[in-house]
Write a protein that holds these residues in place. Sequence first.
Motif, PDB file in Angstrom:
ATOM      1  N   LEU A  11       0.796  -1.231   0.000  1.00  7.97           N
ATOM      2  CA  LEU A  11       0.000   0.000   0.000  1.00  7.97           C
ATOM      3  C   LEU A  11       0.827   1.280   0.000  1.00  7.97           C
ATOM      4  N   PHE A  14       0.797   3.827  -2.783  1.00  8.55           N
ATOM      5  CA  PHE A  14      -0.277   4.785  -3.018  1.00  8.55           C
ATOM      6  C   PHE A  14      -0.102   6.064  -2.191  1.00  8.55           C
ATOM      7  N   GLU A  15       0.962   6.112  -1.411  1.00  8.22           N
ATOM      8  CA  GLU A  15       1.141   7.279  -0.552  1.00  8.22           C
ATOM      9  C   GLU A  15       1.494   8.519  -1.360  1.00  8.22           C
ATOM     10  N   LEU A  16       0.920   9.635  -0.933  1.00  6.79           N
ATOM     11  CA  LEU A  16       1.178  10.894  -1.635  1.00  6.79           C
ATOM     12  C   LEU A  16       2.439  11.532  -1.082  1.00  6.79           C
TER      13      LEU A  16
ATOM     14  N   ALA B  38      -5.161  -5.608   3.776  1.00 10.02           N
ATOM     15  CA  ALA B  38      -3.938  -4.920   3.391  1.00 10.02           C
ATOM     16  C   ALA B  38      -3.371  -4.164   4.586  1.00 10.02           C
ATOM     17  N   SER B  42       0.429  -4.379   6.020  1.00 13.94           N
ATOM     18  CA  SER B  42       1.399  -3.281   5.997  1.00 13.94           C
ATOM     19  C   SER B  42       1.481  -2.554   7.335  1.00 13.94           C
ATOM     20  N   GLY B  45      -3.322   2.005   7.318  1.00 13.75           N
ATOM     21  CA  GLY B  45      -4.518   2.026   6.490  1.00 13.75           C
ATOM     22  C   GLY B  45      -4.167   2.325   5.055  1.00 13.75           C
ATOM     23  N   MET B  46      -5.186   2.322   4.194  1.00  8.88           N
ATOM     24  CA  MET B  46      -4.928   2.675   2.803  1.00  8.88           C
ATOM     25  C   MET B  46      -4.627   4.168   2.696  1.00  8.88           C
ATOM     26  N   PRO B  47      -3.565   4.541   2.065  1.00  9.62           N
ATOM     27  CA  PRO B  47      -3.257   5.969   1.946  1.00  9.62           C
ATOM     28  C   PRO B  47      -4.378   6.718   1.219  1.00  9.62           C
ATOM     29  N   GLN B  48      -5.120   5.992   0.359  1.00  9.83           N
ATOM     30  CA  GLN B  48      -6.178   6.662  -0.404  1.00  9.83           C
ATOM     31  C   GLN B  48      -7.339   7.092   0.487  1.00  9.83           C
ATOM     32  N   ASN B  53      -5.057  13.805   5.437  1.00  9.76           N
ATOM     33  CA  ASN B  53      -3.821  14.260   4.801  1.00  9.76           C
ATOM     34  C   ASN B  53      -4.090  15.517   3.975  1.00  9.76           C
ATOM     35  N   LEU B  55      -2.407  16.715   1.709  1.00 12.47           N
ATOM     36  CA  LEU B  55      -2.049  16.485   0.307  1.00 12.47           C
ATOM     37  C   LEU B  55      -3.237  15.954  -0.487  1.00 12.47           C
ATOM     38  N   GLN B  59      -4.282  17.449  -3.889  1.00 14.53           N
ATOM     39  CA  GLN B  59      -4.273  16.601  -5.085  1.00 14.53           C
ATOM     40  C   GLN B  59      -5.519  16.854  -5.937  1.00 14.53           C
TER      41      GLN B  59
END
Lengths: 251, 211
Positions: A11, A14-16, B38, B42, B45-48, B53, B55, B59
């Motif tokens: 994952l 996918f980090e910005l 996931a 890892s 959490g999912m960055p999405q 954030n 950013l 974005q």
Amino acid sequence: MAAEGKTIDALSQFELTHAFGPIGAAVNFTQSNAHMLVASVVIVLVMIMGMAPRAVVPGRFQALAETFYEFVENLVIGQVGHEGKRYFPFVFALFMFVLFGNVLGLFPYAFTYTSHIAVTFGLAFLVFLVTTIVALALHGKKFFGYFFPEGAPLWLAPIIVPVEVVSYLSRPISLSVRLFANMVAGHVLLKVFATFVVLLGGLGIVGPLLAVLPLSVNVLLVGFELLVAFLQAYVFAILTSIYLHDAVHLH
Amino acid sequence: MMKRMTLAGVTAALYSLGAQAMAATVAPGGLEAQSVAAAEASGGGMPQLDFGNPLMLAQVVWLLIIFGVLYYALANIALPRVASVLDERRNRIEGDLEAARAAKAEADAAMEAHRAATARARAESQTAIAEATQSAQADAAARSAALNERLSQQIEAAEARINAARDTAMGALREVATDTANALVQRLSGIKNETAVSAAVQRELATQGKA
């Protein structure tokens, strides 16, 4: 696409992060946006430079640009009809932006901006706004008749209207989640199998032999992901066209 | 210790993989399972989905700016060029088709004219042949009529000549017969009666139909 340490980290791709150094950091310009910029520049260059010869019998590069153009044009006219020509540039920009984002993301070290729900939802919400504004501009108050189909018995209105409204409002969600989920799933799979290659490769003598298996899976996956990249862009464009058809014809 | 961690990672990844496959096929439903799995793998959490954030918002803002510029560039610069080239080609093809159609019409007209000329020439020659045949026939008929006329005249003349000759011959025959009969009668009987002999010869010749 390397394993971070000895665990599978599917994952972090996918980090910005910031792009373009301190200038990018100052305006919060992310690497995702940098890839959007690259994709957009490539799209515009393909279209302008491809058509530069203006040949009657096109060369390969011009044929590519023309194929993109005619593919989307046929799609829009097929779905919306000839009055849909006005919206063709919008659908074309969407299709190319999604397609090039998907394909660009398949290159090593590249970032897939279509794997971010914020991006796909931003695009889908744009589609939602455009279709709703088009419908309101063309039909005014009649647009609200869309939520209650003609000829349905009136007593069913309390059921039909909420269902239609919910289905209309959920369009940007389904549109964005479909693209987002497909891209995330594909890239996570690629990452997982790539990590398997590294992990198995470290397992003594038999390791590299076993590592061939996930590697070949990844080779197949890249081909599959190319198909998905195109297919999802196509789906995004055709659904936009269908929504535009509803906005223009109200049924 | 290292091996155990690797094994744990692999199992977690496999679990996550199942969820991926589900997410890929069923989409939204399997998505949470995927993100949870996931996240286990890892440790985050999912960055999405990390909407805290800053950013993330940036974005989207940049997305709208970039997409807007892309739309503007395509709609106002790139696509009209493609459209003009395609229109040009369509017009040219249509023009060529038009020219080809005109040429075909011309050829058809020429063919028709040629056919008409052939037909006229054939009709003319037919009449000419008929006329020639007719005149030749008339000529031949006239000639044969003249010939017939002349022949019949000649035949008539010949018949007249023959008749005259026969009459003379018949006259001479009576004389010879009478003379011979007189001479025979005189020699045999010594009687000389010319009138009776002549009458007898006349009578005998008449009975034989030769008078």
